[in-house]
Design an enzyme around this catalytic site. Structure first.
Site, PDB file in Angstrom:
ATOM      1  N   GLY A 177      -2.359  18.663  11.381  1.00 29.96           N
ATOM      2  CA  GLY A 177      -2.755  18.998  12.747  1.00 29.96           C
ATOM      3  C   GLY A 177      -4.211  18.666  13.016  1.00 29.96           C
ATOM      4  O   GLY A 177      -5.108  19.187  12.362  1.00 29.96           O
ATOM      5  N   GLY A 228      -5.946  19.309  15.813  1.00 25.93           N
ATOM      6  CA  GLY A 228      -6.473  20.066  16.949  1.00 25.93           C
ATOM      7  C   GLY A 228      -7.840  20.631  16.619  1.00 25.93           C
ATOM      8  O   GLY A 228      -8.506  20.189  15.678  1.00 25.93           O
ATOM      9  N   PHE A 229      -8.247  21.650  17.387  1.00 27.00           N
ATOM     10  CA  PHE A 229      -9.574  22.220  17.175  1.00 27.00           C
ATOM     11  C   PHE A 229      -9.736  22.793  15.776  1.00 27.00           C
ATOM     12  O   PHE A 229     -10.771  22.616  15.127  1.00 27.00           O
ATOM     13  CB  PHE A 229      -9.848  23.299  18.222  1.00 27.00           C
ATOM     14  CG  PHE A 229     -10.060  22.751  19.597  1.00 27.00           C
ATOM     15  CD1 PHE A 229     -11.235  22.100  19.924  1.00 27.00           C
ATOM     16  CD2 PHE A 229      -9.086  22.870  20.573  1.00 27.00           C
ATOM     17  CE1 PHE A 229     -11.446  21.591  21.194  1.00 27.00           C
ATOM     18  CE2 PHE A 229      -9.272  22.362  21.843  1.00 27.00           C
ATOM     19  CZ  PHE A 229     -10.451  21.715  22.162  1.00 27.00           C
ATOM     20  N   GLY A 230      -8.696  23.492  15.271  1.00 25.18           N
ATOM     21  CA  GLY A 230      -8.792  24.109  13.947  1.00 25.18           C
ATOM     22  C   GLY A 230      -8.877  23.074  12.841  1.00 25.18           C
ATOM     23  O   GLY A 230      -9.760  23.141  11.975  1.00 25.18           O
ATOM     24  N   VAL A 238       5.229  16.030  10.085  1.00 26.13           N
ATOM     25  CA  VAL A 238       5.634  16.879   8.961  1.00 26.13           C
ATOM     26  C   VAL A 238       6.884  17.639   9.368  1.00 26.13           C
ATOM     27  O   VAL A 238       6.971  18.171  10.481  1.00 26.13           O
ATOM     28  CB  VAL A 238       4.492  17.843   8.596  1.00 26.13           C
ATOM     29  CG1 VAL A 238       4.967  18.887   7.594  1.00 26.13           C
ATOM     30  CG2 VAL A 238       3.309  17.056   8.041  1.00 26.13           C
ATOM     31  N   GLU A 261      -5.861  27.572  37.265  1.00 25.89           N
ATOM     32  CA  GLU A 261      -6.566  26.315  37.457  1.00 25.89           C
ATOM     33  C   GLU A 261      -5.672  25.276  38.134  1.00 25.89           C
ATOM     34  O   GLU A 261      -6.098  24.588  39.071  1.00 25.89           O
ATOM     35  CB  GLU A 261      -7.101  25.822  36.100  1.00 25.89           C
ATOM     36  CG  GLU A 261      -8.302  26.664  35.650  1.00 25.89           C
ATOM     37  CD  GLU A 261      -8.630  26.552  34.159  1.00 25.89           C
ATOM     38  OE1 GLU A 261      -9.755  26.921  33.796  1.00 25.89           O
ATOM     39  OE2 GLU A 261      -7.774  26.123  33.364  1.00 25.89           O
ATOM     40  N   ASP A 320      -3.430  28.332  16.642  1.00 21.29           N
ATOM     41  CA  ASP A 320      -2.376  28.921  17.471  1.00 21.29           C
ATOM     42  C   ASP A 320      -1.098  29.222  16.716  1.00 21.29           C
ATOM     43  O   ASP A 320      -0.223  29.924  17.230  1.00 21.29           O
ATOM     44  CB  ASP A 320      -2.012  27.973  18.625  1.00 21.29           C
ATOM     45  CG  ASP A 320      -3.084  27.934  19.690  1.00 21.29           C
ATOM     46  OD1 ASP A 320      -4.112  28.602  19.507  1.00 21.29           O
ATOM     47  OD2 ASP A 320      -2.883  27.237  20.696  1.00 21.29           O
ATOM     48  N   ALA A 340      -9.561  27.611  21.912  1.00 25.68           N
ATOM     49  CA  ALA A 340     -10.264  26.694  21.022  1.00 25.68           C
ATOM     50  C   ALA A 340     -11.294  27.390  20.122  1.00 25.68           C
ATOM     51  O   ALA A 340     -11.317  27.134  18.914  1.00 25.68           O
ATOM     52  CB  ALA A 340     -10.916  25.585  21.845  1.00 25.68           C
TER      53      ALA A 340
END
Lengths: 422, 422
Positions: free
Chosen positions: B11, B13-15, B79, B171, B300, B316
């Site tokens: 992954g 992403g941010f992590g 995966v 938003e 997440d 995030a």
């Protein structure tokens, strides 16, 4: 407004837009129909396909261009026929839109010379979706090569073949080679992207046939310096998932791009008038369809000649000149003034880039090649983009690439991701 | 390099990115696997869906971030399982990649609370494709309304329903309302886009439940000022092609957007460990999977609590803190130093925008709303974008919109164009 002379324009490309512009202030109402919501600046589409710029930098919502022209109505719709007797265009869903004057500016698409079965393997480049498809395939080929252990398959994944060496083919091949040699090498650990082969195939005797022989020879030298293999005088005889047959030689190549031929949209068929081999409607000297004085055909879907028989090329300036001319004819007809004479195409010149630092310019008498030509090419293209926003955005993307060597839009989007694993 | 401790990260992403950053200089080799080639800045994804910015402005090729880190290998792959006994992740095509330490940072997707049949009618917003799907549907609705003569159908085409009033829902609703009221009115001739209805539905008692009550009340007022109808305390009980049932009232609405719930990726299932109701793996205080000291789960897809039981939110900053923490744990394990204590989440605050000029900020003690909050929100988001190019491009798109009222990326792309005509 409703009782004004009604001009229906089909197609929001360069010809259609120029026509609408040319009718500003005329006593008409205009309906512009396109099956896409955006005008596309096709001369830079190859840069979307090769990750240099973003889709939205070269596409504008057509209706946003006429916000200050209340007499212009924009409709998203697909025309499927023309009823000349009833003076109406017919949309695919059966809706009819009546006209007093009709202008067909429906453009062209790519053609496979009777081999439509090649299309899934060798996509052409006419729409934003075509560009993101090519972008995805080029990027996925490198990704899959990084995962592949079979050396033959890896070599086929790292072989890119561009078929057709007009300006688009040359531009695509040049940027793909630059990506492989300059942008990507530091980012892969298992493959050396500099081993990638980029092959540019041309059936004719030389590349960039619209340019003079010395410029064409210069382009070959520059392409070879970037690492492109140029093969002229050999047609492609087969395209498959595994690769391409050039003449009678099979080359394993998982990524093919088609830049070899175009086919006009079916405007001639709608009107039931004669067309040339590429399907372009053969029009009169005033660009009207034979037998239909109130129907004009312009741009890539019209067959027009100049200078005693040379075909007018399928480029933006030609379509714009025709749009402007037809606007003048319509104005003269409405005002009762003397109509302008026959349409005369003025060829302003040909431009093509090779990679990110060289270009060739052929203005007939005036010829130029190299870095200065590239700057002129760049400034001209930014100038012709619509609106401050896009000019600024494209200039920034180019400037960024120039400084950093990085591309702005290296995205793999939409399905297919990994599905058709090599 | 091959005999170094091998950290596999799933992954980007941010992590995942923060973890790789945190391991810079550590005696490890890292393999980062993602099924997409790009990292996505999800906090601004709603702006792609609402045509404010381009796809490439908030997405970067993951591998380009590690060009100076030869010990990091990026692989495009999906995966499908983890073999804890064999210490390997299994890709969908059967390839296995061995690890010494594994970090699962595979994120979440949207959830329909047992009503997956709603998805085709009410797409969620997690990927670039989701964003271009929503963008296409919103724009097509206006286009079809312009062609539609049946007044009921036209009203349904001009009714937009956003389900779920967290920051994303608020938003989206705000920008769609602004488009209808400010960007589009001059461009249509047959419809008045200001007649469009934008409905924001929330099953809970108030919108933006993560914020204080007064900020949430302010947001309602601002949304109503933009023309959004806010309906709280009523769940959606059905979504179809024709519209939506809110409580027991049917509303004809051809464009629905789902912003109501998330479901974790199947990391817990791969590891065969307990998960919470949203599918998030319940991890230990050091973010390891129970019974697997060499497997971490972050972001997440992990269920973590703080301050005596509150769930760490799926945002995030939380994922980044977890990525940085796990990098510290891995470093300490390898060097034999004392490991850091348990993971402690520090909540920095919540931000949300309402339209293009107002925002709310809740830092606990410090609260702010209005135009100044909007500027802080904007500067913070530009700061957190990766790289000069994107910062500049997004700032330019916003500045352009601010000056001109025009949006940068109003494109209808991909299939479906006109197919499902109302």
């Amino acid at each position: 407004m409703q009782d004004r002379h009604h001009v229906v324009v089909v197609g929001g490309g360069f010809g259609g837009l120029q026509l609408v512009k040319g009718l500003a202030g005329a006593p008409v109402r205009i309906t512009l129909i396109d099956r896409r919501n955006h005008h596309l600046f096709q001369p830079l589409l190859y840069q979307v396909a090769t990750t240099l710029i973003a889709t939205s930098e070269i596409a504008w919502p057509i209706r946003s261009l006429w916000r200050d022209r209340p007499e212009v109505t924009t409709l998203l719709g697909e025309v499927s026929d023309v009823d000349e007797a009833g003076k109406a265009v017919v949309l695919r869903d059966g809706k009819r839109i009546g006209y007093d004057t009709l202008v067909l500016a429906t453009g062209a698409t790519h053609a496979y010379f009777g081999h439509d079965e090649w299309e899934p393997f060798a996509p052409g480049l006419k729409t934003l979706e075509d560009a993101t498809t090519i972008r995805r395939r080029v990027l996925l080929a490198f990704e899959r090569a990084e995962l592949e252990e079979d050396p033959d398959l890896r070599a086929a994944l790292l072989t890119f073949t561009v078929i057709g060496a007009g300006p688009t083919g040359v531009e695509l091949a040049g940027i793909i080679a630059e990506m492989a040699h300059r942008t990507l090498p530091d980012e892969f650990r298992r493959i050396d992207t500099r081993q990638a082969r980029v092959i540019l195939v041309e059936a004719g005797p030389r590349i960039l046939a619209a340019f003079s022989e010395d410029l064409s020879a210069y382009a070959v030298k520059e392409l070879e310096r970037l690492g492109v293999e140029v093969r002229t005088g050999t047609p492609v005889t087969s395209c498959t998932e595994e690769g391409v047959v050039i003449g009678d030689q099979f080359v394993g190549s998982r990524t093919l791009v088609w830049a070899a031929g175009v086919q006009a949209s079916p405007a001639a068929r709608w009107l039931d008038i004669p067309a040339d081999r590429a399907g372009r409607a053969i029009v009169g000297a005033d660009l009207t369809a034979p037998g239909h004085a109130d129907v004009f055909v312009i741009g890539d879907t019209a067959a027009v000649t100049y200078d005693g028989g040379k075909p007018v090329p399928g480029i933006a300036p030609a379509a714009k000149q025709q749009g402007a001319y037809v606007a003048d004819v319509i104005r003269a007809r409405l005002s009762g003034d003397k109509p302008p004479g026959d349409f005369r195409y003025r060829h302003q010149g040909s431009l093509a880039t090779i990679g990110r630092r060289a270009a060739i310019i052929d203005f007939g008498r005036f010829k130029l090649k190299g870095a200065l030509a590239w700057w002129i090419w760049g400034i001209a293209h930014i100038y012709f983009l619509i609106g401050t926003r896009s000019r600024f955005a494209v200039a920034w993307s180019w400037f960024w690439t120039y400084l950093s060597g990085q591309h702005s839009a290296r995205l793999i989007t939409q399905k297919e991701t990994l599905k058709e694993k090599g």
